[in-house]
Design an enzyme around this catalytic site. Structure first.
Site, PDB file in Angstrom:
ATOM      1  N   GLU A   1    -116.100  52.215 102.662  1.00 50.83           N
ATOM      2  CA  GLU A   1    -117.189  51.241 102.758  1.00 50.83           C
ATOM      3  C   GLU A   1    -118.158  51.517 103.910  1.00 50.83           C
ATOM      4  O   GLU A   1    -118.276  50.717 104.848  1.00 50.83           O
ATOM      5  CB  GLU A   1    -116.626  49.817 102.892  1.00 50.83           C
ATOM      6  CG  GLU A   1    -115.742  49.405 101.735  1.00 50.83           C
ATOM      7  CD  GLU A   1    -115.408  47.915 101.734  1.00 50.83           C
ATOM      8  OE1 GLU A   1    -115.775  47.214 102.687  1.00 50.83           O
ATOM      9  OE2 GLU A   1    -114.789  47.457 100.755  1.00 50.83           O
TER      10      GLU A   1
ATOM     11  N   GLU B   1    -109.813  49.310  96.108  1.00 52.32           N
ATOM     12  CA  GLU B   1    -109.435  47.997  96.635  1.00 52.32           C
ATOM     13  C   GLU B   1    -109.852  46.922  95.657  1.00 52.32           C
ATOM     14  O   GLU B   1    -110.981  46.918  95.171  1.00 52.32           O
ATOM     15  CB  GLU B   1    -110.144  47.680  97.973  1.00 52.32           C
ATOM     16  CG  GLU B   1    -109.561  48.339  99.175  1.00 52.32           C
ATOM     17  CD  GLU B   1    -110.298  47.973 100.452  1.00 52.32           C
ATOM     18  OE1 GLU B   1    -110.853  46.856 100.544  1.00 52.32           O
ATOM     19  OE2 GLU B   1    -110.324  48.820 101.357  1.00 52.32           O
TER      20      GLU B   1
HETATM   21  C1  FCB Z   1    -112.835  45.392 102.493  1.00 49.36           C
HETATM   22  C2  FCB Z   1    -112.202  46.257 103.551  1.00 49.36           C
HETATM   23  C3  FCB Z   1    -110.748  45.968 103.792  1.00 49.36           C
HETATM   24  C4  FCB Z   1    -110.447  44.496 103.730  1.00 49.36           C
HETATM   25  C5  FCB Z   1    -111.005  43.894 102.471  1.00 49.36           C
HETATM   26  C6  FCB Z   1    -110.707  42.434 102.299  1.00 49.36           C
HETATM   27  O1  FCB Z   1    -114.193  45.266 102.771  1.00 49.36           O
HETATM   28  O2  FCB Z   1    -112.327  47.608 103.197  1.00 49.36           O
HETATM   29  O3  FCB Z   1    -110.374  46.529 105.021  1.00 49.36           O
HETATM   30  O4  FCB Z   1    -110.912  43.875 104.853  1.00 49.36           O
HETATM   31  O5  FCB Z   1    -112.382  44.076 102.431  1.00 49.36           O
END
Ligand code: FCB
Length: 489
Positions: free
Chosen positions: A176, A385
């Site tokens: 990110e 994620e």
């Molecule tokens: C993302 C991050 C991770 C975590 C999630 C909830 O933006 O990559 O580290 O904080 O959100």
């Protein structure tokens, strides 16, 4: 092919192919603790979390989940859940305390033990080189606003892959970069906490450049032909259903798409920044940090594009009079994470919401995956994620402690349904990592938000397996999404 299924994405019994990789994810600063051990230097998150007022309750990652000292039992936990792969990140300041020079053997040894421990248990290591913990010394020299940091990153990547590059299945350069650049240097909600739109855009470019410099180094240093990737938090942008012509929603959407998505996708996968991004931000910066040859350097073939997805955003142009809504999912701490687009409004979206206040929208995940496939046919995708924070509670049963997190199970079920629908529509989606294995330090929110499929008692460091982990375990074992008890919303 259009798919059928429940309109709310609450399908069950969906079959995932045997080679679809299902695992869970964490990040170094959020779980490791042991911040002063074995030669680790300070990172920008140590500095930021120790700055009064930056983190809820003054929490820090000093101890976190104490994973550094509990590596073996955490590996056993992963094995007991049947994880096929584990996505973790490497703390740069453990490898180079001040971001340069000879690598620290003790730091490399820790990740060597982690990787070997995974392989011994049949779990594939998916390593991210940068999940936000920049060595503080590099920030003192300008951080991601300084072009030199990109070269330092490529060197760090080379050292790390030389040490571990016979055993890691996938190397991810960045997690990110949107957050690193715009929250770190624009809004100030994340470390290093700067609030300067021009700096944020320079950071965008230098993060992209660092990726482009590191990818060839990773391929050169690796000895097992790993997959190389980058993970982006792409924004699924919606517009209000009741929008009027004055809301100029197409303009608002284009502007946010340029800043949030195309600022990364275009140089990384098309080899060029888009003209409209440069024009939109011309009042903020002249982009003189973009040098001849940079775009070619950034444009490296990648094996996998990692996608982090949690929710959508809804935008329109602000009328300049009514109180400006800024429901972009991030804390408002003063600065703007949208340089040059302060006149775009982020409208509050319909629920339900998670504990982060993020709207639950599994259709957005399907839409994102299909759209990426249409834009970049042939590009393998991975959900690196997806998950949800909810205020869990522990229940004592005869069989021991448990966490009946039906809301998280429902969230996962609906998003796995979305992923399955995307696959049926032809998207080459190769895996899915649930965020997160453990409750952990949720950045500026400290320990107040629990994303884990395993609960962590921060007093005792006890791990308590939640129902969501059991659900994932059954999915992995049977390759089918298990039935979910119905939820009252
Ligand atoms: C993302 C991050 C991770 C975590 C999630 C909830 O933006 O990559 O580290 O904080 O959100």
């Amino acid at each position: 092919m259009a798919t059928t299924g429940s309109p709310d994405y609450r399908d069950s019994g969906l079959v995932f192919a045997p080679d679809f990789l299902i695992g869970s994810a964490t990040a170094s600063y959020q779980i490791e603790g042991a911040v002063h051990e074995d030669g680790r230097g300070p990172s920008i998150w140590d500095t930021f979390s120790h700055t009064p007022g930056k983190i809820t309750n003054g929490d820090t990652g000093d101890v976190a989940d104490d994973h550094y000292h509990r590596l073996d039992s955490d590996l056993d936990l992963m094995e007991s859940l049947g994880l096929e792969a584990y996505r973790f990140s490497i703390a740069w300041p453990r490898i180079q305390a001040d971001g340069t020079g000879k690598p620290n053997e003790k730091g490399l040894a820790f990740y060597g033990r982690l990787v070997d421990g995974l392989l011994d248990r049949g779990i594939r290591p998916i390593a991210t080189l940068y999940h936000w913990d920049l060595p503080q010394a590099l920030e003192d020299a300008g951080g991601w606003v300084n072009r030199d940091t990109a070269s330092r990153f490529a060197e760090y990547a080379a050292h790390t892959v030389e040490a571990l590059g016979d055993r890691v299945h996938t190397w991810t350069t960045f997690n990110e970069p949107w957050c690193s650049a715009y929250l770190g240097y624009g809004s100030g909600a994340h470390a290093p906490g700067r609030t300067d739109g021009a700096a944020a855009l320079a950071a965008v470019h230098h993060l992209n450049l660092a990726h482009g410099l590191a990818v060839p180094e990773i391929r050169r240093a690796a000895r097992n032909e790993p997959d190389v990737s980058i993970t982006l938090n792409l924004h699924v942008i919606r517009t209000p259903e009741d929008a009027t012509p004055e809301d100029r929603v197409d303009e608002a959407r284009r502007r946010i798409d340029a800043l949030a998505n195309r600022a990364f996708l275009s140089p990384l996968l098309r080899g060029r920044y888009d003209d409209d991004l440069l024009t939109d931000t011309a009042g903020v910066t002249d982009w003189s940090f973009l040098r001849p040859g940079d775009e070619e350097q950034i444009h490296q073939p990648i094996d996998v594009l990692g996608v982090n997805y949690y929710s959508t955003v809804t935008v329109k142009m602000w009328d300049g009079v009514s109180p400006r809504q800024h429901a972009d999912g991030h804390q408002d701490v003063g600065g703007s994470p949208w340089p040059g687009s302060g006149d775009v409004e982020f409208v509050v979206q319909p629920g339900p919401y998670t504990d982060m206040g993020w709207n639950v929208a599994p259709d957005g995940l399907e839409e994102l995956l299909v759209s990426l496939h249409e834009q970049f046919p042939g590009q393998t995708l991975m959900i690196t994620e997806n998950g949800a924070a909810f205020p869990d509670r522990v229940v004592e049963t005869d069989a021991g402690k448990t966490v009946p997190d039906a809301d998280r199970v429902d969230y996962l079920n609906r998003h796995f349904t979305a992923a399955h629908r995307a696959i049926e529509r032809g998207v080459p989606l190769h895996g899915y990592f649930v965020w997160s294995l453990l409750d952990n330090f949720e950045w500026s929110w400290g320990y107040t938000k629990r994303f884990g499929i395993v609960r962590v008692d921060y007093e005792t460091q006890e791990r308590i397996v939640k129902d969501s982990a059991r659900w994932l375990q059954e999915l992995i074992a049977t390759r089918r999404t298990p039935a979910v008890p119905s939820l009252v919303e």
